[in-house]
Design a protein around this motif. Structure first.
Motif, short mmCIF file in Angstrom:
data_model
loop_
_atom_site.label_atom_id
_atom_site.label_comp_id
_atom_site.label_asym_id
_atom_site.label_seq_id
_atom_site.Cartn_x
_atom_site.Cartn_y
_atom_site.Cartn_z
N CYS A 56 0.82 -1.22 0.00
CA CYS A 56 0.00 0.00 0.00
C CYS A 56 0.85 1.27 0.00
N GLY A 57 2.06 1.17 0.55
CA GLY A 57 2.97 2.33 0.53
C GLY A 57 2.77 3.30 1.68
N THR A 58 1.71 3.13 2.46
CA THR A 58 1.43 4.15 3.49
C THR A 58 1.24 3.59 4.90
N CYS A 59 1.06 2.28 5.04
CA CYS A 59 0.82 1.75 6.39
C CYS A 59 2.12 1.81 7.21
N CYS A 88 3.39 -5.42 4.45
CA CYS A 88 2.31 -4.43 4.32
C CYS A 88 1.06 -4.92 5.05
N MET A 89 0.43 -4.03 5.83
CA MET A 89 -0.77 -4.42 6.57
C MET A 89 -1.90 -4.81 5.61
N CYS A 145 4.88 -0.40 5.60
CA CYS A 145 5.42 0.19 4.37
C CYS A 145 6.24 1.43 4.68
ZN ZN Z 1 1.39 -1.09 3.44
#
Ligand code: ZN
Ligand code: ZN
Length: 366
Positions: free
Chosen positions: A89-92, A103-104, A95
């Motif tokens: 996701c790039g944001t959790c 990644c969650m 990440c």
């Molecule tokens: Zn993530």
């Protein structure tokens, strides 16, 4: 758009079908697939060992040429040569810490059969297909991917050779290079010589581990392990395997890699460790319980590890660079098959005669 894909319906064989694939959304990348490796997870779903919505469109080691990009994609362009990997996701929290393989939202992005928002990207005769596998489903002429799992490759190496870097090879190599990080001259034993185990051998040889002991049931695989850097090979069914391992290692191994997922082999991998040794478990166990010997109560560490702890945007270019310098000859594991022979490719992987089958799906313009 109409695409051709190898799908799984009611049987345990792939069949070809014309499918309807959505146009890329603003955050998606449409890739014309040139090649795709077959990995054990594809086969586990094909055989019903892992539940997955059918009809299923699998394939998670795709490589190809970008055909179109959504409005939000800025740094990938049509015509780019790309290798596809797993999505994150790039944001959790994970990440953000750089641990993208944890990644969650990993399950939703890679293992739900749908897009992250729950929609279906692919249909067969108007019915939804279990696709978006690893945000790609690359056993098809085209795939929809996300920015997080599209790795641009500048190398001129054939895409059929680069495709398996997206999962199996970075998993095995990363387990050694990213997780165990052995020092040169330290001992390591690798159990199970599929693409994951053999990639671990390549990484151990790259570091200069000694001895590097490879264990498997297939003589052909043991021969290949020697070629890739194993200093000793042992048949996994030899009666005195643990004694043999002890005679090679002396006080036990500093490191072990387990890539079969078989409980008995996991126990052996833990038993062969020296005090404070470390084992990483990569094979997915069919049973829920893993038996460990009491000998691990001597400071041993048991690691598990997803995708070799790799960030594909760093790991795939790194492995390509290592290949260019002659230090990572992973192509020796690959055998190509025409896409139409996908079922024969699966059989060859299952009977041990081929380590990493790669399907040739499209033709790259010269
Ligand atoms: Zn993530
Ligand atoms: Zn895989």
């Amino acid at each position: 758009m109409r695409i051709e894909g190898a799908i799984v319906r009611n049987s345990n064989e792939f069949e070809f079908a014309d499918l309807e694939l959505d146009s890329p959304r603003s955050d998606e990348i449409l890739v014309r697939i040139m090649a795709a490796g077959i990995c054990h997870t594809d086969v586990a779903i094909l055989e019903g060992d892992i539940p997955w919505p059918r009809p299923a469109l699998l394939g998670h080691e795709g490589a190809g040429i970008v055909a179109a990009v959504g409005a939000d994609i800025e740094d990938i362009r049509p015509g780019d040569r790309v290798v596809l990997s797993f999505a994150s996701c790039g944001t959790c929290e994970q990440c953000s810490a750089g641990a993208v393989s944890y990644c969650m939202d990993f399950a939703t992005l890679n293992f739900s059969g749908r897009r992250r928002d729950g929609s279906h990207s692919c249909h067969l005769d108007g019915q939804p297909v279990g696709a978006s596998f690893f945000s790609q489903s690359s056993f098809a002429s085209y795939a929809l991917a996300r920015r997080s799992n599209v790795v641009k490759v500048s190398s001129d190496l054939p895409l059929a050779m680069l495709a398996p870097l997206g999962c199996g090879i970075q998993t095995g190599a990363g387990a050694v290079l990213n997780r165990l990080r052995p020092a040169p001259g330290t001992s390591i034993a690798v159990f199970g010589l599929g693409a994951v185990g053999l990639s671990a051998i390549l990484a151990a040889a790259l570091i200069g581990c000694y001895p590097i002991v490879a264990i498997d049931l297939h003589d052909q695989r043991l021969d290949l392990a020697r070629e890739l850097g194993a200093t000793h090979v042992l048949r996994g069914d030899c009666a005195a395997l643990l004694d043999e391992l002890r005679s090679i290692s002396g006080n036990g191994f500093a490191y072990a890699v387990e890539a079969t997922g078989l409980p008995g082999v996991m126990a052996s991998a833990a038993t062969c460790l020296r005090k404070t040794g470390e084992v990483v478990l990569l094979g997915v166990p069919a049973s829920r319980e893993i038996p460990f010997p009491s000998s691990i109560m001597r400071g041993a560490t048991i690691h598990t590890c997803v995708e070799g702890d790799s960030n594909p945007h760093e790991m795939i270019p790194r492995l390509i660079d290592l290949h260019h310098s002659g230090d990572f000859p992973f192509e020796k594991m690959i055998k190509t098959f025409d896409f139409t022979n996908i079922n024969a490719a699966v059989e060859a992987m299952k009977d041990g005669s081929v380590i990493k089958p790669v399907l040739l799906i499209g033709e790259e313009a010269a």
